[in-house]
Scaffold this active site. Sequence first.
Site, PDB file in Angstrom:
ATOM      1  N   GLU A   1     -41.235  10.040 -38.651  1.00 44.82           N
ATOM      2  CA  GLU A   1     -41.965  11.263 -39.020  1.00 44.82           C
ATOM      3  C   GLU A   1     -42.533  11.925 -37.767  1.00 44.82           C
ATOM      4  O   GLU A   1     -42.465  13.151 -37.604  1.00 44.82           O
ATOM      5  CB  GLU A   1     -43.140  10.932 -39.966  1.00 44.82           C
ATOM      6  CG  GLU A   1     -42.731  10.340 -41.300  1.00 44.82           C
ATOM      7  CD  GLU A   1     -42.695   8.823 -41.267  1.00 44.82           C
ATOM      8  OE1 GLU A   1     -42.217   8.253 -40.262  1.00 44.82           O
ATOM      9  OE2 GLU A   1     -43.115   8.199 -42.246  1.00 44.82           O
TER      10      GLU A   1
ATOM     11  N   SER B   1      -8.439 -21.386 -34.030  1.00 48.34           N
ATOM     12  CA  SER B   1      -8.713 -20.241 -34.912  1.00 48.34           C
ATOM     13  C   SER B   1      -8.725 -18.926 -34.132  1.00 48.34           C
ATOM     14  O   SER B   1      -8.965 -17.877 -34.714  1.00 48.34           O
ATOM     15  CB  SER B   1     -10.056 -20.428 -35.624  1.00 48.34           C
ATOM     16  OG  SER B   1     -11.119 -20.366 -34.707  1.00 48.34           O
TER      17      SER B   1
ATOM     18  N   TRP C   1      -6.609 -16.235 -32.174  1.00 48.89           N
ATOM     19  CA  TRP C   1      -7.345 -15.360 -33.064  1.00 48.89           C
ATOM     20  C   TRP C   1      -6.569 -15.203 -34.365  1.00 48.89           C
ATOM     21  O   TRP C   1      -5.391 -14.886 -34.341  1.00 48.89           O
ATOM     22  CB  TRP C   1      -7.553 -13.981 -32.434  1.00 48.89           C
ATOM     23  CG  TRP C   1      -8.278 -14.070 -31.139  1.00 48.89           C
ATOM     24  CD1 TRP C   1      -7.767 -13.951 -29.892  1.00 48.89           C
ATOM     25  CD2 TRP C   1      -9.681 -14.304 -30.961  1.00 48.89           C
ATOM     26  NE1 TRP C   1      -8.746 -14.080 -28.943  1.00 48.89           N
ATOM     27  CE2 TRP C   1      -9.931 -14.306 -29.580  1.00 48.89           C
ATOM     28  CE3 TRP C   1     -10.734 -14.524 -31.848  1.00 48.89           C
ATOM     29  CZ2 TRP C   1     -11.209 -14.525 -29.055  1.00 48.89           C
ATOM     30  CZ3 TRP C   1     -11.993 -14.731 -31.310  1.00 48.89           C
ATOM     31  CH2 TRP C   1     -12.213 -14.721 -29.935  1.00 48.89           C
TER      32      TRP C   1
ATOM     33  N   THR D   1     -18.273 -25.541 -33.629  1.00 53.82           N
ATOM     34  CA  THR D   1     -17.624 -24.306 -33.198  1.00 53.82           C
ATOM     35  C   THR D   1     -17.702 -24.157 -31.680  1.00 53.82           C
ATOM     36  O   THR D   1     -16.741 -23.718 -31.039  1.00 53.82           O
ATOM     37  CB  THR D   1     -18.275 -23.098 -33.918  1.00 53.82           C
ATOM     38  OG1 THR D   1     -17.986 -23.234 -35.309  1.00 53.82           O
ATOM     39  CG2 THR D   1     -17.729 -21.779 -33.432  1.00 53.82           C
TER      40      THR D   1
HETATM   41  N1  LIG Z   1     -12.256 -18.500 -38.611  1.00 53.54           N
HETATM   42  C1  LIG Z   1     -13.514 -18.400 -38.334  1.00 53.54           C
HETATM   43  O1  LIG Z   1     -14.174 -17.384 -38.630  1.00 53.54           O
HETATM   44  C2  LIG Z   1     -14.197 -19.514 -37.603  1.00 53.54           C
HETATM   45  C3  LIG Z   1     -15.495 -19.325 -37.136  1.00 53.54           C
HETATM   46  C4  LIG Z   1     -16.104 -20.384 -36.494  1.00 53.54           C
HETATM   47  C5  LIG Z   1     -15.439 -21.580 -36.358  1.00 53.54           C
HETATM   48  N2  LIG Z   1     -14.181 -21.706 -36.816  1.00 53.54           N
HETATM   49  C6  LIG Z   1     -13.467 -22.980 -36.704  1.00 53.54           C
HETATM   50  O2  LIG Z   1     -14.220 -23.944 -37.395  1.00 53.54           O
HETATM   51  C7  LIG Z   1     -14.038 -25.200 -36.767  1.00 53.54           C
HETATM   52  C8  LIG Z   1     -15.400 -25.793 -36.493  1.00 53.54           C
HETATM   53  O3  LIG Z   1     -16.046 -25.968 -37.731  1.00 53.54           O
HETATM   54  P1  LIG Z   1     -16.894 -27.242 -38.007  1.00 53.54           P
HETATM   55  O4  LIG Z   1     -17.220 -27.287 -39.438  1.00 53.54           O
HETATM   56  O5  LIG Z   1     -16.227 -28.398 -37.372  1.00 53.54           O
HETATM   57  O6  LIG Z   1     -18.152 -26.962 -37.097  1.00 53.54           O
HETATM   58  P2  LIG Z   1     -19.522 -26.188 -37.221  1.00 53.54           P
HETATM   59  O7  LIG Z   1     -19.871 -25.882 -38.613  1.00 53.54           O
HETATM   60  O8  LIG Z   1     -19.533 -25.087 -36.220  1.00 53.54           O
HETATM   61  O9  LIG Z   1     -20.474 -27.292 -36.645  1.00 53.54           O
HETATM   62  C9  LIG Z   1     -20.659 -28.452 -37.357  1.00 53.54           C
HETATM   63  C10 LIG Z   1     -21.704 -29.264 -36.660  1.00 53.54           C
HETATM   64  O10 LIG Z   1     -22.926 -28.561 -36.701  1.00 53.54           O
HETATM   65  C11 LIG Z   1     -23.983 -29.480 -36.656  1.00 53.54           C
HETATM   66  N3  LIG Z   1     -24.990 -29.159 -37.664  1.00 53.54           N
HETATM   67  C12 LIG Z   1     -26.284 -28.931 -37.436  1.00 53.54           C
HETATM   68  N4  LIG Z   1     -26.942 -28.677 -38.545  1.00 53.54           N
HETATM   69  C13 LIG Z   1     -26.047 -28.765 -39.533  1.00 53.54           C
HETATM   70  C14 LIG Z   1     -26.147 -28.624 -40.917  1.00 53.54           C
HETATM   71  N5  LIG Z   1     -27.296 -28.333 -41.519  1.00 53.54           N
HETATM   72  N6  LIG Z   1     -25.027 -28.766 -41.650  1.00 53.54           N
HETATM   73  C15 LIG Z   1     -23.841 -29.035 -41.056  1.00 53.54           C
HETATM   74  N7  LIG Z   1     -23.700 -29.173 -39.730  1.00 53.54           N
HETATM   75  C16 LIG Z   1     -24.790 -29.049 -38.972  1.00 53.54           C
HETATM   76  C17 LIG Z   1     -23.373 -30.848 -36.950  1.00 53.54           C
HETATM   77  O11 LIG Z   1     -23.396 -31.563 -35.743  1.00 53.54           O
HETATM   78  P3  LIG Z   1     -24.688 -32.459 -35.425  1.00 53.54           P
HETATM   79  O12 LIG Z   1     -24.802 -33.414 -36.541  1.00 53.54           O
HETATM   80  O13 LIG Z   1     -24.407 -33.027 -34.116  1.00 53.54           O
HETATM   81  O14 LIG Z   1     -25.842 -31.524 -35.397  1.00 53.54           O
HETATM   82  C18 LIG Z   1     -21.953 -30.563 -37.336  1.00 53.54           C
HETATM   83  O15 LIG Z   1     -21.070 -31.545 -36.900  1.00 53.54           O
HETATM   84  C19 LIG Z   1     -13.222 -24.950 -35.530  1.00 53.54           C
HETATM   85  O16 LIG Z   1     -11.886 -25.273 -35.787  1.00 53.54           O
HETATM   86  C20 LIG Z   1     -13.362 -23.472 -35.304  1.00 53.54           C
HETATM   87  O17 LIG Z   1     -12.236 -22.949 -34.654  1.00 53.54           O
HETATM   88  C21 LIG Z   1     -13.542 -20.709 -37.441  1.00 53.54           C
END
Ligand SMILES: NC(=O)c1ccc[n+]([C@@H]2O[C@H](COP(=O)([O-])OP(=O)(O)OC[C@H]3O[C@@H](n4cnc5c(N)ncnc54)[C@H](OP(=O)(O)O)[C@@H]3O)[C@@H](O)[C@H]2O)c1
Length: 342
Positions: free
Chosen positions: A55, A170, A172, A198
């Site tokens: 405003e 992933s 791209w 990730t």
């Molecule tokens: N296509 C897409 O848009 C996209 C985007 C991102 C990633 N990706 C792909 O996803 C894959 C990675 O995924 P991801 O599931 O392995 O990894 P993430 O979800 O990135 O990370 C998982 C880690 O986060 C930590 N964490 C902390 N707090 C958490 C909670 N409350 N719940 C769950 N985890 C928690 C855990 O490790 P700690 O126990 O050590 O804390 C767990 O091992 C890769 O292949 C990547 O390329 C794809």
Amino acid sequence: MEHPADLDWMRRALELAEHGRGTVSPNPLVGCVVVCEGRAVGEGWHRRAGGPHAEVAALAAAGTAARGATAFVTLEPCDHTGRTGPCTSALLAAGIVRVVAAVADPDPRAAGGADTLRAAGVDVRIGIAGDEARRQNEVFFHGAATGRPFVVAKAAVSLDGRIAAADGTSQWLTGREARLAAHGLRGAVDAVLVGSGTVLADDPRLTVRVPGHAAPQPLRAVLDRRGRIAAGGRAWRVLDGSAPTVVLDEPDPKAVLAALWERGVRSVLVEGGAAVVSAFLQAGLVDKVVLHVAPLLLGEQGRPFLSGDGIATLAGAPAFRLDRVEQVGTDAVLTLYPAGGR
Ligand SMILES: NC(=O)c1ccc[n+]([C@@H]2O[C@H](COP(=O)([O-])OP(=O)(O)OC[C@H]3O[C@@H](n4cnc5c(N)ncnc54)[C@H](OP(=O)(O)O)[C@@H]3O)[C@@H](O)[C@H]2O)c1
């Protein structure tokens, strides 16, 4: 009293408000048009927290032409002295005789503007383009109602709902245009959050890299309960100092959001991966989903969007309301809200 052109002027004010996206947080986006005898004599918007309200900017642009004019504003004018003075006083001092606001201010500290203006003899109308205004400020209204950041989960998925191939790759999945749009999503939030998985798999920068991006970079937040990021001794890109970064070891998403809120974060883009997105979904803490769907298949060995034990029966499936479908380059972009949400 309603005038036929009220909606058009309010849409213009909404357009102006949009210029503040990415810079006004924790404040709302607000736009204002001062109209005299059917002509805009001043326009303004809120550019950054601590700066002049919309405003005040529009009144400054209008100068003496504001006398006897109508002010169209996307949020009820504030009635309090924060970092700037009350907009109600500025409107009255400028000689505004009519105020049309899209929505009432949900913040009890700022509310009361309509009453003050009415008491001073101004004709006040609230509720023009109210749904559009609430949607534009979904982060602000959500924060006022819940006291926690608004969470957008974003993922790139294949046609069969996989976020990565069997080997974890992933980058791209989606095309250049969709990736640019993803940078736009980052630029509109206060924080971008991923899990340690990730970072270990993709080593993302998580910064906004679009031509002309001038606003500060959002905070980068990594969930890493076991300290795997620091332990590796590797120069991960999220730790490159190009944007503020926080590594959190909180055990649950609710605590993570509370910690981020304490740091002033009002909106979070959860970019993955599957484990973290699933944890937020299961906790009921996802407020919006943006899915970039790439025209390819990754098969059943690919990594699913939702990790964990799966959904035993259809009745237990997390459900969403499809809000928008757009084609962006070679990909489809779906915007969804949790069913039962806004
Ligand atoms: N296509 C897409 O848009 C996209 C985007 C991102 C990633 N990706 C792909 O996803 C894959 C990675 O995924 P991801 O599931 O392995 O990894 P993430 O979800 O990135 O990370 C998982 C880690 O986060 C930590 N964490 C902390 N707090 C958490 C909670 N409350 N719940 C769950 N985890 C928690 C855990 O490790 P700690 O126990 O050590 O804390 C767990 O091992 C890769 O292949 C990547 O390329 C794809």
